[in-house]
Design a protein around this motif. Structure first.
Motif, PDB file in Angstrom:
ATOM      1  N   VAL A   1       0.728  -1.235   0.115  1.00 57.77           N
ATOM      2  CA  VAL A   1      -0.038   0.140   0.078  1.00 57.77           C
ATOM      3  C   VAL A   1       0.784   1.207  -0.003  1.00 57.77           C
ATOM      4  N   VAL A   2       0.276   2.261  -0.416  1.00 55.65           N
ATOM      5  CA  VAL A   2       1.065   3.611  -0.245  1.00 55.65           C
ATOM      6  C   VAL A   2       0.931   4.157   0.924  1.00 55.65           C
ATOM      7  N   THR A   3       2.034   4.673   1.605  1.00 53.59           N
ATOM      8  CA  THR A   3       2.106   5.380   2.705  1.00 53.59           C
ATOM      9  C   THR A   3       2.572   6.985   2.401  1.00 53.59           C
ATOM     10  N   VAL A   4       2.539   7.776   3.764  1.00 57.91           N
ATOM     11  CA  VAL A   4       2.906   9.172   3.481  1.00 57.91           C
ATOM     12  C   VAL A   4       4.324   9.074   4.345  1.00 57.91           C
ATOM     13  N   VAL A   5       5.412   9.433   3.727  1.00 51.19           N
ATOM     14  CA  VAL A   5       6.632   9.501   4.338  1.00 51.19           C
ATOM     15  C   VAL A   5       7.077  10.997   4.818  1.00 51.19           C
ATOM     16  N   ARG A   6       6.503  11.982   4.702  1.00 44.91           N
ATOM     17  CA  ARG A   6       6.502  13.183   5.418  1.00 44.91           C
ATOM     18  C   ARG A   6       5.432  14.061   5.541  1.00 44.91           C
ATOM     19  N   ASP A   7       5.081  14.824   6.439  1.00 44.03           N
ATOM     20  CA  ASP A   7       3.911  15.583   6.732  1.00 44.03           C
ATOM     21  C   ASP A   7       3.709  16.239   5.349  1.00 44.03           C
ATOM     22  N   VAL A   8       2.235  16.407   5.215  1.00 46.59           N
ATOM     23  CA  VAL A   8       1.617  17.085   3.808  1.00 46.59           C
ATOM     24  C   VAL A   8       0.605  17.849   4.245  1.00 46.59           C
ATOM     25  N   GLN A   9       0.569  19.429   4.153  1.00 47.65           N
ATOM     26  CA  GLN A   9      -0.378  20.254   4.742  1.00 47.65           C
ATOM     27  C   GLN A   9      -1.746  20.221   3.671  1.00 47.65           C
TER      28      GLN A   9
ATOM     29  N   ASP B   1       6.612  12.518  -1.498  1.00 45.52           N
ATOM     30  CA  ASP B   1       5.831  12.385  -0.202  1.00 45.52           C
ATOM     31  C   ASP B   1       5.228  11.282  -0.071  1.00 45.52           C
ATOM     32  N   LEU B   2       5.359  10.145  -0.801  1.00 44.72           N
ATOM     33  CA  LEU B   2       4.759   9.000  -0.588  1.00 44.72           C
ATOM     34  C   LEU B   2       5.763   7.592  -0.671  1.00 44.72           C
TER      35      LEU B   2
ATOM     36  N   VAL C   1      -4.991   3.158  -0.576  1.00 41.46           N
ATOM     37  CA  VAL C   1      -4.443   3.180  -1.992  1.00 41.46           C
ATOM     38  C   VAL C   1      -3.252   2.058  -2.237  1.00 41.46           C
ATOM     39  N   ARG C   2      -3.504   1.424  -3.023  1.00 47.29           N
ATOM     40  CA  ARG C   2      -2.606   0.266  -3.229  1.00 47.29           C
ATOM     41  C   ARG C   2      -1.510   0.785  -4.108  1.00 47.29           C
ATOM     42  N   ILE C   3      -0.510   0.390  -4.053  1.00 47.82           N
ATOM     43  CA  ILE C   3       0.809   0.640  -4.586  1.00 47.82           C
ATOM     44  C   ILE C   3       0.635   0.579  -6.050  1.00 47.82           C
ATOM     45  N   ASP C   4      -0.312  -0.040  -6.704  1.00 49.09           N
ATOM     46  CA  ASP C   4      -0.266  -0.068  -8.198  1.00 49.09           C
ATOM     47  C   ASP C   4      -1.094   1.128  -8.680  1.00 49.09           C
ATOM     48  N   ASP C   5      -1.778   1.846  -7.710  1.00 50.31           N
ATOM     49  CA  ASP C   5      -2.327   3.050  -7.920  1.00 50.31           C
ATOM     50  C   ASP C   5      -1.719   4.424  -7.373  1.00 50.31           C
ATOM     51  N   LEU C   6      -0.469   4.222  -7.248  1.00 51.94           N
ATOM     52  CA  LEU C   6       0.375   5.451  -6.805  1.00 51.94           C
ATOM     53  C   LEU C   6       0.292   6.558  -7.546  1.00 51.94           C
ATOM     54  N   LYS C   7       0.589   6.172  -9.026  1.00 53.14           N
ATOM     55  CA  LYS C   7       0.579   7.252  -9.940  1.00 53.14           C
ATOM     56  C   LYS C   7      -0.823   7.980  -9.979  1.00 53.14           C
ATOM     57  N   SER C   8      -1.964   7.236  -9.692  1.00 52.45           N
ATOM     58  CA  SER C   8      -3.111   8.089  -9.780  1.00 52.45           C
ATOM     59  C   SER C   8      -3.486   9.177  -8.751  1.00 52.45           C
ATOM     60  N   VAL C   9      -2.626   9.201  -7.413  1.00 47.64           N
ATOM     61  CA  VAL C   9      -2.576  10.133  -6.488  1.00 47.64           C
ATOM     62  C   VAL C   9      -1.767  11.000  -6.480  1.00 47.64           C
ATOM     63  N   VAL C  10      -0.512  10.908  -7.341  1.00 48.37           N
ATOM     64  CA  VAL C  10       0.544  11.890  -7.591  1.00 48.37           C
ATOM     65  C   VAL C  10      -0.192  12.914  -8.252  1.00 48.37           C
ATOM     66  N   GLY C  11      -0.072  14.216  -8.143  1.00 45.25           N
ATOM     67  CA  GLY C  11      -0.409  15.347  -8.506  1.00 45.25           C
ATOM     68  C   GLY C  11      -1.797  15.915  -8.035  1.00 45.25           C
ATOM     69  N   LYS C  12      -2.346  15.159  -7.192  1.00 42.58           N
ATOM     70  CA  LYS C  12      -3.871  15.599  -6.435  1.00 42.58           C
ATOM     71  C   LYS C  12      -3.286  16.305  -5.119  1.00 42.58           C
ATOM     72  N   ARG C  13      -4.421  16.798  -4.437  1.00 43.77           N
ATOM     73  CA  ARG C  13      -4.203  17.715  -3.432  1.00 43.77           C
ATOM     74  C   ARG C  13      -4.700  16.648  -2.332  1.00 43.77           C
ATOM     75  N   ALA C  14      -4.096  17.055  -1.040  1.00 41.60           N
ATOM     76  CA  ALA C  14      -4.398  16.714   0.434  1.00 41.60           C
ATOM     77  C   ALA C  14      -5.809  17.343   0.534  1.00 41.60           C
ATOM     78  N   ALA C  15      -6.667  16.571   0.797  1.00 45.72           N
ATOM     79  CA  ALA C  15      -7.929  16.939   1.296  1.00 45.72           C
ATOM     80  C   ALA C  15      -7.679  17.018   3.041  1.00 45.72           C
ATOM     81  N   VAL C  16      -6.995  16.605   3.517  1.00 46.87           N
ATOM     82  CA  VAL C  16      -6.663  16.711   5.086  1.00 46.87           C
ATOM     83  C   VAL C  16      -5.329  16.794   5.124  1.00 46.87           C
ATOM     84  N   GLU C  17      -4.952  17.007   6.528  1.00 48.78           N
ATOM     85  CA  GLU C  17      -3.412  17.202   6.778  1.00 48.78           C
ATOM     86  C   GLU C  17      -2.953  15.747   6.836  1.00 48.78           C
ATOM     87  N   LEU C  18      -1.820  15.151   5.941  1.00 46.72           N
ATOM     88  CA  LEU C  18      -1.272  13.880   6.067  1.00 46.72           C
ATOM     89  C   LEU C  18      -0.159  13.974   7.173  1.00 46.72           C
TER      90      LEU C  18
END
Length: 205
Positions: free
Chosen positions: A38-46, A55-56, A70-87
């Motif tokens: 799965v995809v993880t957050v490796v640093r704080d994102v506002q 960031d991932l 979010v599965r690792i196979d879907d990583l590309k689908s979240v890159v470029g999107k915005r954080a809806a909450v603080e990560l």
């Protein structure tokens, strides 16, 4: 002679332990096989920040089917999107935590509002929270007992982001989205120190 008589029993016990150990390894291998990347957050994102691959990260976890990750196979689908909450760094990313929409919509403006500790609601301010911006008289502008009976001027808004309390002062900065026509007025109230923020009712009224 007695030692020799016990030897077959020792051998049998050893074989049983080996067999048990082999079963344990098999179970462990099955558990590893059930793990999901799965995809993880490796640093704080506002809130509102655009996600990058830096960031991932990736983790392999035993994932319950009820958990939406979010599965690792879907990583590309979240890159470029915005954080809806603080990560937060070290957390697992879920689909609801990202958005393809701008947090400031078409026809809106973003007004930053500084709140002193005594002005901060006890209820935590979170993205999407509906608020009202209220104009209050400037300090000393209205004599005691001569306050106007007119209803205060208000502007509807929506919390986009709330910062943590600043060290020393405790001031929290809240980014509020308002209608574009109301943005300059709200900014003027803020500059004059005559703006207050109140939480709107859940239905927005």
């Amino acid at each position: 002679m007695s030692v020799r008589r016990r030897r077959p029993g020792v051998i049998a016990l050893s074989l049983a332990l080996i067999a048990a150990g082999g079963a344990g390894v098999a179970v462990l291998l099955l558990q590893v096989g059930d793990r999901t990347d799965v995809v993880t957050v490796v640093r704080d994102v506002q809130v509102g920040q655009i996600l990058t691959e830096d960031d991932l990260g990736k983790a392999s976890v035993a994932l319950d089917p009820a958990v939406k990750a979010v599965r690792i196979d879907d990583l590309k689908s979240v890159v470029g999107k915005r954080a809806a909450v603080e990560l937060k760094s070290g957390s697992m990313l879920t689909p609801s935590q990202v958005t393809g929409d701008s947090l400031v919509r078409a026809g809106e403006q973003l007004v930053p509002i500084g709140l002193e500790p005594k002005q901060i609601p006890a209820t935590a301010l979170v993205p999407g929270q509906k608020v009202e911006l209220v104009q209050v008289p400037a300090q000393g502008a209205v004599d005691a007992g001569k306050a106007s009976d007119a209803a205060p001027r208000t502007i509807d808004g929506r919390v986009v982001k709330a910062s943590g309390a600043a060290p020393g002062t405790g001031i929290v900065v809240v980014d509020v989205a308002t209608a574009a026509a109301d943005g300059p007025t709200a900014a003027a109230w803020e500059a004059a120190g005559t703006l207050r923020l109140v939480l709107a009712a859940p239905d927005g009224h």
